[in-house]
Design an enzyme around this catalytic site. Structure first.
Site, PDB file in Angstrom:
ATOM      1  N   TRP A  20       6.098  -1.045   2.371  1.00  0.00           N
ATOM      2  CA  TRP A  20       6.842  -2.069   1.681  1.00  0.00           C
ATOM      3  C   TRP A  20       7.656  -1.366   0.767  1.00  0.00           C
ATOM      4  O   TRP A  20       8.371  -1.695  -0.060  1.00  0.00           O
ATOM      5  CB  TRP A  20       5.933  -2.853   0.574  1.00  0.00           C
ATOM      6  CG  TRP A  20       5.651  -4.318   0.733  1.00  0.00           C
ATOM      7  CD1 TRP A  20       4.677  -5.103   0.371  1.00  0.00           C
ATOM      8  CD2 TRP A  20       6.727  -5.343   1.209  1.00  0.00           C
ATOM      9  NE1 TRP A  20       4.955  -6.370   0.694  1.00  0.00           N
ATOM     10  CE2 TRP A  20       6.230  -6.616   1.158  1.00  0.00           C
ATOM     11  CE3 TRP A  20       8.144  -5.365   1.540  1.00  0.00           C
ATOM     12  CZ2 TRP A  20       6.784  -7.793   1.427  1.00  0.00           C
ATOM     13  CZ3 TRP A  20       8.777  -6.502   1.654  1.00  0.00           C
ATOM     14  CH2 TRP A  20       8.021  -7.840   1.891  1.00  0.00           C
ATOM     15  N   HIS A  25       5.991  -2.311  -3.612  1.00  0.00           N
ATOM     16  CA  HIS A  25       4.640  -2.250  -4.165  1.00  0.00           C
ATOM     17  C   HIS A  25       4.749  -2.124  -5.595  1.00  0.00           C
ATOM     18  O   HIS A  25       3.917  -2.725  -6.271  1.00  0.00           O
ATOM     19  CB  HIS A  25       3.875  -0.967  -3.736  1.00  0.00           C
ATOM     20  CG  HIS A  25       3.505  -1.003  -2.294  1.00  0.00           C
ATOM     21  ND1 HIS A  25       2.396  -1.952  -1.979  1.00  0.00           N
ATOM     22  CD2 HIS A  25       3.613  -0.643  -1.092  1.00  0.00           C
ATOM     23  CE1 HIS A  25       2.152  -1.810  -0.601  1.00  0.00           C
ATOM     24  NE2 HIS A  25       2.931  -0.903  -0.003  1.00  0.00           N
ATOM     25  N   ASP A  66      -0.397   5.168  -0.031  1.00  0.00           N
ATOM     26  CA  ASP A  66       0.437   5.469   0.892  1.00  0.00           C
ATOM     27  C   ASP A  66       0.627   7.047   0.896  1.00  0.00           C
ATOM     28  O   ASP A  66       1.004   7.671   1.909  1.00  0.00           O
ATOM     29  CB  ASP A  66       1.763   4.795   0.623  1.00  0.00           C
ATOM     30  CG  ASP A  66       2.092   3.657   1.337  1.00  0.00           C
ATOM     31  OD1 ASP A  66       1.323   3.564   2.435  1.00  0.00           O
ATOM     32  OD2 ASP A  66       2.726   2.598   0.972  1.00  0.00           O
ATOM     33  N   ARG A  69      -3.232   8.567   2.518  1.00  0.00           N
ATOM     34  CA  ARG A  69      -3.308   8.549   3.785  1.00  0.00           C
ATOM     35  C   ARG A  69      -2.609   9.845   4.608  1.00  0.00           C
ATOM     36  O   ARG A  69      -3.366   9.948   5.706  1.00  0.00           O
ATOM     37  CB  ARG A  69      -2.636   7.236   4.690  1.00  0.00           C
ATOM     38  CG  ARG A  69      -1.219   7.299   4.573  1.00  0.00           C
ATOM     39  CD  ARG A  69      -0.574   6.118   4.569  1.00  0.00           C
ATOM     40  NE  ARG A  69      -0.598   5.444   6.139  1.00  0.00           N
ATOM     41  CZ  ARG A  69      -0.001   4.456   6.458  1.00  0.00           C
ATOM     42  NH1 ARG A  69       0.997   3.864   5.789  1.00  0.00           N
ATOM     43  NH2 ARG A  69      -0.014   4.149   7.984  1.00  0.00           N
ATOM     44  N   HIS A  81      -3.688  -0.199   6.298  1.00  0.00           N
ATOM     45  CA  HIS A  81      -2.414  -0.678   5.752  1.00  0.00           C
ATOM     46  C   HIS A  81      -2.057  -1.948   6.505  1.00  0.00           C
ATOM     47  O   HIS A  81      -0.941  -2.422   6.267  1.00  0.00           O
ATOM     48  CB  HIS A  81      -1.603   0.303   5.914  1.00  0.00           C
ATOM     49  CG  HIS A  81      -1.748   1.622   4.633  1.00  0.00           C
ATOM     50  ND1 HIS A  81      -1.148   1.668   3.697  1.00  0.00           N
ATOM     51  CD2 HIS A  81      -2.742   2.570   4.813  1.00  0.00           C
ATOM     52  CE1 HIS A  81      -1.775   2.636   2.842  1.00  0.00           C
ATOM     53  NE2 HIS A  81      -2.449   3.155   3.814  1.00  0.00           N
ATOM     54  N   HIS A 137      -2.670  -2.215  -3.653  1.00  0.00           N
ATOM     55  CA  HIS A 137      -1.737  -1.808  -2.636  1.00  0.00           C
ATOM     56  C   HIS A 137      -1.873  -2.733  -1.285  1.00  0.00           C
ATOM     57  O   HIS A 137      -0.678  -3.245  -0.902  1.00  0.00           O
ATOM     58  CB  HIS A 137      -2.085  -0.463  -1.931  1.00  0.00           C
ATOM     59  CG  HIS A 137      -1.131   0.288  -1.031  1.00  0.00           C
ATOM     60  ND1 HIS A 137       0.046   0.744  -1.210  1.00  0.00           N
ATOM     61  CD2 HIS A 137      -1.241   0.110   0.263  1.00  0.00           C
ATOM     62  CE1 HIS A 137       0.874   0.982  -0.173  1.00  0.00           C
ATOM     63  NE2 HIS A 137       0.003   0.596   0.633  1.00  0.00           N
ATOM     64  N   ASP A 141       0.839  -4.828   1.123  1.00  0.00           N
ATOM     65  CA  ASP A 141       1.021  -4.642   2.462  1.00  0.00           C
ATOM     66  C   ASP A 141       0.876  -6.121   3.182  1.00  0.00           C
ATOM     67  O   ASP A 141       1.668  -6.328   4.322  1.00  0.00           O
ATOM     68  CB  ASP A 141       0.181  -3.592   3.030  1.00  0.00           C
ATOM     69  CG  ASP A 141       0.597  -2.249   2.741  1.00  0.00           C
ATOM     70  OD1 ASP A 141       1.642  -1.994   2.313  1.00  0.00           O
ATOM     71  OD2 ASP A 141      -0.167  -1.175   3.020  1.00  0.00           O
ATOM     72  N   HIS A 147       3.386  -5.973   8.805  1.00  0.00           N
ATOM     73  CA  HIS A 147       2.219  -5.221   8.583  1.00  0.00           C
ATOM     74  C   HIS A 147       0.884  -6.061   9.193  1.00  0.00           C
ATOM     75  O   HIS A 147      -0.121  -5.628   9.270  1.00  0.00           O
ATOM     76  CB  HIS A 147       1.815  -5.021   7.353  1.00  0.00           C
ATOM     77  CG  HIS A 147       2.364  -3.783   6.761  1.00  0.00           C
ATOM     78  ND1 HIS A 147       1.756  -2.603   6.172  1.00  0.00           N
ATOM     79  CD2 HIS A 147       3.566  -3.617   6.470  1.00  0.00           C
ATOM     80  CE1 HIS A 147       2.713  -1.963   6.041  1.00  0.00           C
ATOM     81  NE2 HIS A 147       3.737  -2.134   6.147  1.00  0.00           N
ATOM     82  N   HIS A 171      10.803  -2.440  11.454  1.00  0.00           N
ATOM     83  CA  HIS A 171       9.700  -2.217  10.324  1.00  0.00           C
ATOM     84  C   HIS A 171      10.382  -1.718   8.944  1.00  0.00           C
ATOM     85  O   HIS A 171      10.123  -2.170   7.874  1.00  0.00           O
ATOM     86  CB  HIS A 171       8.674  -1.335  10.721  1.00  0.00           C
ATOM     87  CG  HIS A 171       7.480  -1.351   9.849  1.00  0.00           C
ATOM     88  ND1 HIS A 171       6.216  -2.123   9.858  1.00  0.00           N
ATOM     89  CD2 HIS A 171       7.075  -0.575   8.766  1.00  0.00           C
ATOM     90  CE1 HIS A 171       5.385  -1.865   8.992  1.00  0.00           C
ATOM     91  NE2 HIS A 171       5.961  -0.947   8.376  1.00  0.00           N
ATOM     92  N   ASP A 175      10.216  -2.900   5.082  1.00  0.00           N
ATOM     93  CA  ASP A 175       9.664  -2.236   3.905  1.00  0.00           C
ATOM     94  C   ASP A 175      10.504  -2.082   2.824  1.00  0.00           C
ATOM     95  O   ASP A 175       9.893  -2.109   1.867  1.00  0.00           O
ATOM     96  CB  ASP A 175       9.057  -0.897   4.467  1.00  0.00           C
ATOM     97  CG  ASP A 175       7.589  -1.103   5.247  1.00  0.00           C
ATOM     98  OD1 ASP A 175       6.986  -2.235   4.874  1.00  0.00           O
ATOM     99  OD2 ASP A 175       7.162  -0.010   5.693  1.00  0.00           O
TER     100      ASP A 175
HETATM  101 ZN   LIG Z   1       0.845   0.573   2.948  1.00  0.00          ZN
END
Ligand SMILES: [Zn+2]
Ligand SMILES: *[C@@H]1O[C@H](CO)[C@@H](O)[C@H](O)[C@H]1NC(C)=O
Ligand SMILES: *[C@@H]1O[C@H](CO)[C@@H](O)[C@H](O)[C@H]1NC(C)=O
Ligand SMILES: *[C@@H]1O[C@H](CO)[C@@H](O)[C@H](O)[C@H]1NC(C)=O
Length: 335
Positions: A20, A25, A66, A69, A81, A137, A141, A147, A171, A175
């Site tokens: 995103w 976010h 994010d 990960r 996610h 979060h 997403d 997503h 994508h 985002d």
């Molecule tokens: Zn995410």
């Protein structure tokens, strides 16, 4: 994974390389701050250790997942996610929990897990803090249509142009690039002012008549059904708004003009919904958690928290996607 971990500083420094995007976010976090009950705000600040006068206590932690990960400790969480809907856009859009949530988990199973864990006093404060950051979060997403889509790794493999950027993908523009074009920046303060606009749209503007219906079916005792409804709603946009002409139509086209004009109201709507629903979800959790604590203090034994079931087994195709996720397709753009 070593490669991914080494590259973290590079990507952390790139504006908008996160899902995103940071802007989206942060904005979801600020909108939620504008709608939560004051008891929920205190509950969340307490868990997060934010300090009582912190004005970005949800927004400031909204992108933590994010970053996590890409650490070796957090690599297991990459599938949390998204949910990889194996549907067939643009002719058919749908999400099926049993079919699409891999055995390494997905956004939906993760919400269920962290909604329980944040309330579970057997876990440490640090664990409950991570659980809350996850919820903040992932609800964001889930509201990004790509997503909730497996096709071309959620559009990461559909190369498009966006104005002067001739090497982005479908994508990533959802985002990051479309929200940033609208707002003109990606800082916390840009997000705060976008959240102010969307909050007044909810309270007294464009969304006033529909906002109550955004909470239809919300049920703390059934996080999977609740969040599958949200994923299904966002996934439907893949057929109608994200790629109504079929994936090949968009390849190498500049999507910063008429495509952007047609899509941006959906970006705004989805951010507004995510923030409003996050506020309500946190209100429900905080009330439930506080009641359990009161019961315990008064010697009443509260109902036990449910064991979190393992996510369903994936189809062969999902397993292939998961293998791909594990190899690190995220090193260009997060899904
Ligand atoms: Zn995410
Ligand atoms: C506000 O709280 C968050 C945690 O909720 C923390 O990450 C952030 O640094 C705090 N901001 C300030 C200015 O203290
Ligand atoms: C309280 O939260 C737990 C864990 O999410 C859930 O199982 C339970 O049903 C909730 N209670 C209510 C009244 O919603
Ligand atoms: C629940 O969260 C914990 C902590 O992040 C993680 O170790 C575990 O694998 C998760 N379980 C599921 C089913 O997602």
């Amino acid at each position: 994974m070593a490669l991914l971990v080494k590259r973290l500083p590079l990507f952390a420094a790139l504006p908008g390389a996160l899902a995103w995007g940071e802007l989206g976010h942060y904005t979801v976090g600020y909108i939620a701050q504008n709608f939560v009950q004051s008891s929920t705000a205190s509950w969340a600040k307490d868990i997060l250790g934010s300090g009582s006068s912190n004005t970005s206590y949800l927004a400031a932690v909204a992108t933590w997942a994010d970053t996590y990960r890409y650490t070796s400790a957090g690599a297991f969480s990459a599938p949390f996610h998204f949910i990889d809907a194996e549907d067939n856009p643009p002719s058919s859009c749908n999400v099926d929990y049993d079919r699409d949530c891999g055995d390494d988990g997905c956004s939906i199973s993760a919400i269920q897990n962290y909604t329980t864990r944040v309330q579970d006093g057997r876990h440490t404060q640090a664990d409950r803090q991570m659980s809350l950051k996850w919820i903040i979060h992932i609800i964001g997403d889930i509201h990004q249509p790509l997503h909730d889509e497996a096709l071309e790794v959620g559009g990461n493999d559909i190369d498009v142009n966006f104005g002067s950027d001739d090497s982005t993908n479908l994508h990533h523009i959802w985002d990051t690039e479309m929200p940033e074009k609208l707002v003109g920046g990606y800082s916390l303060s840009d997000a705060e002012s976008w959240a102010t606009t969307l909050t007044s749209d909810i309270k007294s503007g464009t969304y006033k008549s529909q906002a109550a219906s955004w909470l239809d079916g919300i049920d703390l005792s059934d996080p999977v059904t609740t969040t599958m409804n949200w994923a299904t709603e966002a996934n439907a946009d893949v057929c109608t708004i994200v790629m109504p002409k079929g994936e090949s139509y968009y390849v190498n086209k500049d999507l910063s003009t008429s495509y952007y004009t047609g899509a941006i109201s959906t970006v705004e709507l989805q951010i507004a919904r995510a923030g409003y629903r996050l506020a309500k979800w946190l209100d429900l959790i905080a009330a439930n958690d506080s009641k359990r604590k009161r019961d315990l203090a008064e010697g009443v034994t509260p109902a036990p928290l449910p064991e979190v079931a393992a996510p369903p087994k994936p189809s062969r195709l999902s397993r292939a996607k998961m293998a791909r996720a594990a190899r690190g397709y995220n090193c260009n753009h997060a899904h």
